[in-house]
Design a protein around this motif. Structure first.
Motif, PDB file in Angstrom:
ATOM      1  N   GLY A 126      81.828   6.062  92.020  1.00 36.56           N
ATOM      2  CA  GLY A 126      83.030   6.654  91.982  1.00 36.56           C
ATOM      3  C   GLY A 126      83.058   7.923  91.292  1.00 36.56           C
ATOM      4  O   GLY A 126      83.801   9.033  91.758  1.00 36.56           O
ATOM      5  N   ALA A 127      82.158   8.230  90.227  1.00 36.11           N
ATOM      6  CA  ALA A 127      82.120   9.509  89.666  1.00 36.11           C
ATOM      7  C   ALA A 127      81.334  10.538  90.716  1.00 36.11           C
ATOM      8  O   ALA A 127      81.777  11.489  90.571  1.00 36.11           O
ATOM      9  N   LEU A 128      80.492   9.988  91.375  1.00 36.25           N
ATOM     10  CA  LEU A 128      79.702  10.973  92.275  1.00 36.25           C
ATOM     11  C   LEU A 128      80.729  11.350  93.403  1.00 36.25           C
ATOM     12  O   LEU A 128      80.706  12.529  93.808  1.00 36.25           O
ATOM     13  N   ILE A 129      81.708  10.485  93.799  1.00 36.37           N
ATOM     14  CA  ILE A 129      82.585  10.834  94.796  1.00 36.37           C
ATOM     15  C   ILE A 129      83.489  12.022  94.645  1.00 36.37           C
ATOM     16  O   ILE A 129      83.920  12.700  94.889  1.00 36.37           O
ATOM     17  N   THR A 130      84.024  11.638  93.093  1.00 37.10           N
ATOM     18  CA  THR A 130      84.995  12.495  92.482  1.00 37.10           C
ATOM     19  C   THR A 130      84.297  13.855  92.338  1.00 37.10           C
ATOM     20  O   THR A 130      84.707  15.174  92.657  1.00 37.10           O
TER      21      THR A 130
END
Length: 372
Positions: A126-130
């Motif tokens: 999730g952090a990488l996509i954001t």
């Protein structure tokens, strides 16, 4: 589409909970299903949804909803919050399993590793996509800024070309048309032949019309008026704001005529521009004074502290400035001393010059081109 995805986010983890073939505690399934039903809260309160998954984790069947909740935590929460929830999701179930089953050190380490992976992987995803989306938006903004910069440079180039055309028209056509009109008026005033007088007056009228049309054309090319003598203090203030050390002294008293005032402004402007480009760390002295009925403009700057600049072989600023000062009835002297200051010294008429008299003859001031 959003409703369908939300339904899948609830149904799929709930189905995985119900398909479990081993139920550690009687309350494992109810707590895990409750966590699944509360997953829609993650869209607005990711931490609250993750908190609802903790009882299911302790019960041994809470990983399916926890993975979904932690993915949302990675998308929307800060790094400290993400670390906190990953730690809780790792420690709580692993500690309970190790304590109740009395696992060996190797098995205990494997249990903690598995929990860390299950909690950390969706959060990191999730952090990488954001981060990817923020980077994409940043690159798009940088691309728009570069496009705007290119457009601004093109607009500046077009404005500079319009200013060059305006200056050429004013310096060449305007000068000769003014001379034609003045000579025609003189011929009409001195001749005794009526036909010659009429022809001279018609020629003067045609020259006057040509000057009027030229002024109208220059009005399209040059939308900003050229500052005069009164604009020199503001010019000095802008140079100081840009970082130059400028010592300004004005003992000239009464302002000069318009043509001399515009020429004086351009002398100071061109000299300060040269200092900014070639000796930005040097102190500059700008002095305006009156001597023998003439306005004297002196701009001198000290030698730069660094190495001497490479001469600008293609620069036409001082050459054009000399033409402007000469047209206003003055003289320009540039003094270069390898061991001393670089000085630009202009002497301009303090009374009405020929340019001002010619302008008044035709009832207006000559258009002034923009800075080249």
């Amino acid at each position: 589409m959003v409703i369908f995805l939300e339904l899948l986010a609830v149904v799929v983890p709930a189905a995985m909970v119900l398909l479990a073939d081993h139920v550690p505690y009687p309350w494992s399934i109810p707590t895990a299903l409750a966590a699944c039903l509360l997953l829609p809260l993650r869209r607005w309160r990711p931490s609250l949804a993750a908190l609802a998954c903790l009882p299911g984790l302790v019960g041994g069947l809470g990983w399916p909803p926890t993975v979904v909740a932690l993915y949302r935590v990675g998308r929307k929460c800060t790094a400290p919050v993400m670390i906190t929830w990953v730690a809780l999701a790792t420690v709580l179930p692993s500690t309970l399993v190790v304590a109740t089953q009395a696992l060996a050190p190797g098995a205990a380490l494997l249990t903690f590793s598995f929990s860390l992976f299950m909690a950390g992987a969706p959060t990191a995803l999730g952090a990488l996509i954001t981060t990817r989306r923020e980077l994409t938006a940043s690159l798009a903004e940088a691309s728009r800024a570069r496009t705007a910069e290119v457009e601004a440079r093109e607009d500046g180039a077009r404005a500079a070309e319009r200013a060059r055309i305006a200056r050429e028209i004013h310096d060449a056509v305007g000068h000769h048309a003014t001379l034609i009109a003045v000579e025609s008026a003189a011929l009409a005033a001195t001749t005794d032949d009526a036909k010659t007088r009429d022809t001279a007056l018609r020629l003067r009228a045609l020259a006057k019309d040509a000057l009027a049309e030229m002024r109208a054309a220059l009005g399209l090319l040059n939308t900003e008026p050229t500052p005069g003598f009164e604009g020199i203090p503001a010019l000095v203030d802008r140079a100081r704001s840009a970082g130059l050390t400028v010592h300004y002294e004005d003992t000239s008293g009464q302002p000069p005529p318009p043509a001399a005032g515009r020429a004086a402004y351009r002398v100071v402007q061109e000299a300060l521009t040269n200092v900014t480009k070639h000796a930005p760390d040097a102190a500059v002295r700008v002095r305006l004074s009156k001597k023998d009925g003439h306005l004297r403009v002196t701009v001198a700057n000290d030698r730069p502290a660094g190495p001497p600049p490479i001469p600008d072989q293609g620069g036409q600023g001082l050459h054009g400035l000399k033409e402007r000062v000469t047209q206003a009835g003055g003289t320009l002297t540039v003094t270069t001393d390898p061991t001393g200051p670089f000085t630009v010294d202009a002497t301009l008429p303090a009374g009405p010059s020929k340019v001002d008299r010619d302008d008044s003859t035709f009832g207006g001031s000559a258009p002034t081109p923009a800075t080249a």
